[in-house]
Design a protein around this motif. Sequence first.
Motif, PDB file in Angstrom:
ATOM      1  N   THR A   1       0.673  -1.348  -0.442  1.00  0.00           N
ATOM      2  CA  THR A   1      -0.607  -0.024   0.108  1.00  0.00           C
ATOM      3  C   THR A   1       0.977   1.321  -0.436  1.00  0.00           C
ATOM      4  O   THR A   1       0.341   2.867  -0.826  1.00  0.00           O
ATOM      5  CB  THR A   1      -1.139   0.055   1.326  1.00  0.00           C
ATOM      6  N   ALA A   2       2.289   0.741   0.794  1.00  0.00           N
ATOM      7  CA  ALA A   2       3.691   2.426   0.069  1.00  0.00           C
ATOM      8  C   ALA A   2       4.019   2.286  -0.291  1.00  0.00           C
ATOM      9  O   ALA A   2       4.090   3.842  -0.750  1.00  0.00           O
ATOM     10  CB  ALA A   2       3.889   1.999   1.958  1.00  0.00           C
ATOM     11  N   ILE A   3       3.707   1.635  -1.171  1.00  0.00           N
ATOM     12  CA  ILE A   3       4.255   2.086  -2.323  1.00  0.00           C
ATOM     13  C   ILE A   3       3.700   2.897  -3.655  1.00  0.00           C
ATOM     14  O   ILE A   3       2.207   2.580  -3.892  1.00  0.00           O
ATOM     15  CB  ILE A   3       4.615   0.670  -3.408  1.00  0.00           C
ATOM     16  N   PRO A   4       4.222   3.844  -3.920  1.00  0.00           N
ATOM     17  CA  PRO A   4       2.938   4.925  -5.232  1.00  0.00           C
ATOM     18  C   PRO A   4       3.054   3.725  -6.301  1.00  0.00           C
ATOM     19  O   PRO A   4       3.592   3.291  -6.381  1.00  0.00           O
ATOM     20  CB  PRO A   4       3.866   6.137  -4.851  1.00  0.00           C
ATOM     21  N   LEU A   5       1.874   4.254  -6.538  1.00  0.00           N
ATOM     22  CA  LEU A   5       1.337   3.135  -7.660  1.00  0.00           C
ATOM     23  C   LEU A   5       1.593   4.360  -9.680  1.00  0.00           C
ATOM     24  O   LEU A   5       1.031   5.543  -9.627  1.00  0.00           O
ATOM     25  CB  LEU A   5       0.091   3.404  -8.002  1.00  0.00           C
ATOM     26  N   ASP A   6       2.583   4.023 -10.130  1.00  0.00           N
ATOM     27  CA  ASP A   6       3.098   4.115 -11.423  1.00  0.00           C
ATOM     28  C   ASP A   6       2.588   3.903 -12.813  1.00  0.00           C
ATOM     29  O   ASP A   6       1.661   2.998 -12.025  1.00  0.00           O
ATOM     30  CB  ASP A   6       4.476   4.351 -11.545  1.00  0.00           C
ATOM     31  N   LEU A   7       2.315   4.454 -13.987  1.00  0.00           N
ATOM     32  CA  LEU A   7       0.968   4.250 -14.849  1.00  0.00           C
ATOM     33  C   LEU A   7       1.373   2.730 -15.071  1.00  0.00           C
ATOM     34  O   LEU A   7       0.376   2.043 -15.758  1.00  0.00           O
ATOM     35  CB  LEU A   7       1.701   5.009 -15.851  1.00  0.00           C
ATOM     36  N   PRO A   8       2.914   2.149 -15.715  1.00  0.00           N
ATOM     37  CA  PRO A   8       3.100   0.985 -16.355  1.00  0.00           C
ATOM     38  C   PRO A   8       2.048   0.409 -15.068  1.00  0.00           C
ATOM     39  O   PRO A   8       1.663  -1.159 -15.323  1.00  0.00           O
ATOM     40  CB  PRO A   8       4.156   1.025 -15.872  1.00  0.00           C
ATOM     41  N   ALA A   9       2.751   0.603 -13.744  1.00  0.00           N
ATOM     42  CA  ALA A   9       1.926  -0.544 -13.041  1.00  0.00           C
ATOM     43  C   ALA A   9       0.473  -0.863 -12.760  1.00  0.00           C
ATOM     44  O   ALA A   9      -0.853  -1.751 -12.495  1.00  0.00           O
ATOM     45  CB  ALA A   9       2.213  -0.142 -11.001  1.00  0.00           C
ATOM     46  N   ALA A  10      -0.195   0.001 -13.046  1.00  0.00           N
ATOM     47  CA  ALA A  10      -1.662   0.485 -13.126  1.00  0.00           C
ATOM     48  C   ALA A  10      -2.310  -0.149 -14.560  1.00  0.00           C
ATOM     49  O   ALA A  10      -3.290  -0.979 -14.371  1.00  0.00           O
ATOM     50  CB  ALA A  10      -2.306   2.006 -13.242  1.00  0.00           C
ATOM     51  N   ILE A  11      -1.201  -0.046 -16.078  1.00  0.00           N
ATOM     52  CA  ILE A  11      -1.542  -0.549 -16.637  1.00  0.00           C
ATOM     53  C   ILE A  11      -2.151  -2.727 -15.969  1.00  0.00           C
ATOM     54  O   ILE A  11      -2.644  -2.996 -16.505  1.00  0.00           O
ATOM     55  CB  ILE A  11      -0.730  -0.533 -18.213  1.00  0.00           C
ATOM     56  N   ALA A  12      -0.898  -2.278 -15.723  1.00  0.00           N
ATOM     57  CA  ALA A  12      -0.303  -4.158 -15.650  1.00  0.00           C
ATOM     58  C   ALA A  12      -1.965  -4.370 -14.641  1.00  0.00           C
ATOM     59  O   ALA A  12      -2.221  -5.604 -15.133  1.00  0.00           O
ATOM     60  CB  ALA A  12       1.039  -4.296 -15.200  1.00  0.00           C
ATOM     61  N   LEU A  13      -2.066  -4.150 -14.057  1.00  0.00           N
ATOM     62  CA  LEU A  13      -2.757  -4.985 -12.610  1.00  0.00           C
ATOM     63  C   LEU A  13      -4.280  -4.524 -13.870  1.00  0.00           C
ATOM     64  O   LEU A  13      -4.779  -5.915 -13.371  1.00  0.00           O
ATOM     65  CB  LEU A  13      -3.294  -3.517 -11.686  1.00  0.00           C
ATOM     66  N   ALA A  14      -4.368  -3.997 -14.219  1.00  0.00           N
ATOM     67  CA  ALA A  14      -5.973  -3.802 -14.968  1.00  0.00           C
ATOM     68  C   ALA A  14      -6.071  -5.029 -15.387  1.00  0.00           C
ATOM     69  O   ALA A  14      -7.192  -5.711 -15.963  1.00  0.00           O
ATOM     70  CB  ALA A  14      -6.041  -2.009 -16.016  1.00  0.00           C
ATOM     71  N   ALA A  15      -4.520  -5.416 -16.677  1.00  0.00           N
ATOM     72  CA  ALA A  15      -4.684  -5.766 -17.527  1.00  0.00           C
ATOM     73  C   ALA A  15      -4.749  -7.658 -16.972  1.00  0.00           C
ATOM     74  O   ALA A  15      -5.145  -8.331 -18.047  1.00  0.00           O
ATOM     75  CB  ALA A  15      -3.936  -5.939 -18.348  1.00  0.00           C
ATOM     76  N   GLU A  16      -4.530  -7.555 -15.284  1.00  0.00           N
ATOM     77  CA  GLU A  16      -4.100  -8.785 -15.146  1.00  0.00           C
ATOM     78  C   GLU A  16      -5.927  -9.697 -14.251  1.00  0.00           C
ATOM     79  O   GLU A  16      -5.770 -10.839 -14.561  1.00  0.00           O
ATOM     80  CB  GLU A  16      -3.310  -9.208 -14.538  1.00  0.00           C
ATOM     81  N   ARG A  17      -6.783  -7.716 -13.658  1.00  0.00           N
ATOM     82  CA  ARG A  17      -7.478  -8.180 -13.369  1.00  0.00           C
ATOM     83  C   ARG A  17      -9.209  -8.122 -13.887  1.00  0.00           C
ATOM     84  O   ARG A  17     -10.395  -8.341 -13.075  1.00  0.00           O
ATOM     85  CB  ARG A  17      -7.642  -7.260 -11.976  1.00  0.00           C
ATOM     86  N   HIS A  18      -9.050  -7.196 -14.526  1.00  0.00           N
ATOM     87  CA  HIS A  18     -10.214  -6.908 -15.526  1.00  0.00           C
ATOM     88  C   HIS A  18     -10.965  -7.602 -16.213  1.00  0.00           C
ATOM     89  O   HIS A  18     -10.683  -8.718 -16.664  1.00  0.00           O
ATOM     90  CB  HIS A  18     -10.201  -5.462 -16.324  1.00  0.00           C
ATOM     91  N   PRO A  19     -12.434  -8.021 -15.678  1.00  0.00           N
ATOM     92  CA  PRO A  19     -12.992  -8.847 -15.626  1.00  0.00           C
ATOM     93  C   PRO A  19     -13.428  -9.240 -17.888  1.00  0.00           C
ATOM     94  O   PRO A  19     -13.734 -10.190 -17.439  1.00  0.00           O
ATOM     95  CB  PRO A  19     -14.360  -9.079 -15.205  1.00  0.00           C
ATOM     96  N   ALA A  20     -13.333  -7.910 -18.466  1.00  0.00           N
ATOM     97  CA  ALA A  20     -13.989  -7.471 -19.518  1.00  0.00           C
ATOM     98  C   ALA A  20     -13.043  -8.374 -20.529  1.00  0.00           C
ATOM     99  O   ALA A  20     -13.047  -9.019 -20.774  1.00  0.00           O
ATOM    100  CB  ALA A  20     -13.652  -5.712 -20.209  1.00  0.00           C
ATOM    101  N   LEU A  21     -11.552  -8.409 -19.750  1.00  0.00           N
ATOM    102  CA  LEU A  21     -10.440  -9.160 -20.602  1.00  0.00           C
ATOM    103  C   LEU A  21     -11.136 -10.696 -20.427  1.00  0.00           C
ATOM    104  O   LEU A  21     -10.366 -11.152 -21.844  1.00  0.00           O
ATOM    105  CB  LEU A  21      -8.842  -8.897 -20.146  1.00  0.00           C
ATOM    106  N   ARG A  22     -10.899 -10.785 -19.284  1.00  0.00           N
ATOM    107  CA  ARG A  22     -11.132 -12.245 -19.053  1.00  0.00           C
ATOM    108  C   ARG A  22     -12.172 -12.940 -19.464  1.00  0.00           C
ATOM    109  O   ARG A  22     -12.716 -13.954 -20.425  1.00  0.00           O
ATOM    110  CB  ARG A  22     -11.581 -12.610 -17.158  1.00  0.00           C
ATOM    111  N   ALA A  23     -13.582 -12.525 -19.746  1.00  0.00           N
ATOM    112  CA  ALA A  23     -14.633 -12.739 -20.849  1.00  0.00           C
ATOM    113  C   ALA A  23     -13.972 -12.675 -21.975  1.00  0.00           C
ATOM    114  O   ALA A  23     -14.471 -13.669 -22.891  1.00  0.00           O
ATOM    115  CB  ALA A  23     -15.853 -11.360 -20.295  1.00  0.00           C
ATOM    116  N   ALA A  24     -13.368 -11.784 -22.924  1.00  0.00           N
ATOM    117  CA  ALA A  24     -13.001 -11.857 -23.759  1.00  0.00           C
ATOM    118  C   ALA A  24     -12.018 -12.965 -24.631  1.00  0.00           C
ATOM    119  O   ALA A  24     -11.584 -13.428 -25.498  1.00  0.00           O
ATOM    120  CB  ALA A  24     -12.161 -10.223 -24.357  1.00  0.00           C
ATOM    121  N   ALA A  25     -11.017 -12.897 -23.446  1.00  0.00           N
ATOM    122  CA  ALA A  25     -10.709 -14.261 -23.411  1.00  0.00           C
ATOM    123  C   ALA A  25     -10.889 -16.068 -23.653  1.00  0.00           C
ATOM    124  O   ALA A  25     -10.827 -16.635 -24.582  1.00  0.00           O
ATOM    125  CB  ALA A  25      -9.510 -14.347 -22.506  1.00  0.00           C
TER     126      ALA A  25
END
Length: 413
Positions: free
Chosen positions: A29-53
Amino acid sequence: MFIQSGRRFVPAVVLALACGIAAAQVTATAIPLDLPAAIALAAERHPALRAAAHEASASAAAVEQAGRLPNPELAWLREGHRAGARTTTVQVNQPLELGGKRQARIAVAQGASELATSDLALRRQALRADVIDAFHTTLIAQERVQLAQATVALAGTGLKAVDGRVAAGKVSPVEASKARVAQADARVELERATADLAIARNALGGLVGEPLDARALAGGTVDALPPVEPLAALLRRAAGALSVRRARQQLTYRQAQADAERAARVPDVTLTIGSQRDDQLAQRQAVVGLAIPLPLFDRNGANLAAAIARSDGARADLEAAELAARTGLTAAHLRYAQARGEALLLEHEVVPEARSVHELTLKGFEYGKFAFLDVLDAQRTYFQARARQWQAMLDAWRAHAEIERLAGPAQPD
């Protein structure tokens, strides 16, 4: 004694593991979130991508199924009921597809699979653009909160200076009323900025799949804006944009459907091979036959016409996708260049000058050289310049996100 020491050891291990997990969560939680990390988290967790996969996997399985041959049919037939006068026939009926139906069916399934794969890539690219937009919206909202806090602090400083001059009898009490109004306006703006930040954090958290209430974001300086790519290069990328590629695949898919409907006009043949026993003659004989439908009433003409019309529509959709990619990228390129230039100008020239004017005016007011109205004007000019700077940055990042949505990243992750 050994068992008792073991019983004491187990809670200690559990407590140590719990403390380790809690420490890891606090560290994450203490580690600041940068843009590449945010994109990687969304690609890993977002349900729309799982549905398309999942849809892409299902379409790939459908391609394999489309290549299967039709199953044979086992038939048993008895004629007559009296023993010694019956005829029994056992036969196998095998449909034989003619006119290239199997190849056409496979082509349709492959087209659907390619479309599903393109949909997955499009969703991933759109999600990336959404994260870029939401990330910088949240980042700018953080800066606006800090700007509003600084405005409140400066308003308090100005009010204290005015109260001192009113107490000394050097200015009218009306000046103190103006200062209190300015302070109230600053507090209202701080509340609005705080609410906007909470909304932006909630939207970004929904994309990355975790709450961001206690996590800071990293990045956001004006110099972090990437240089604009030449329009000619963007338009070259537009020719291979995912939306254009999908429209081209849609045309191929519709043409494959038309070929399948054209192949369906050719009747299939059913081959029959079997054996027949005649009890009366006490002998067995082979049975061979062919069956073919007579296309007298249904030649599949309407289905073929519909498929051809859909193919023509897909060709028009391809032209529309190419036009939309070119016009959209041109507009986004112009917006990005304008907003980035404005943000750089405000950051390096306008904002420092406005800050200097405000500081000099406030100092001059304390020595009686300026009226408080001059202080308010200088303060308003300074904070308006800062607000315009952050808005220009947000406009630039949104245009950048639109470029990535249309053409994809220049260097894919």
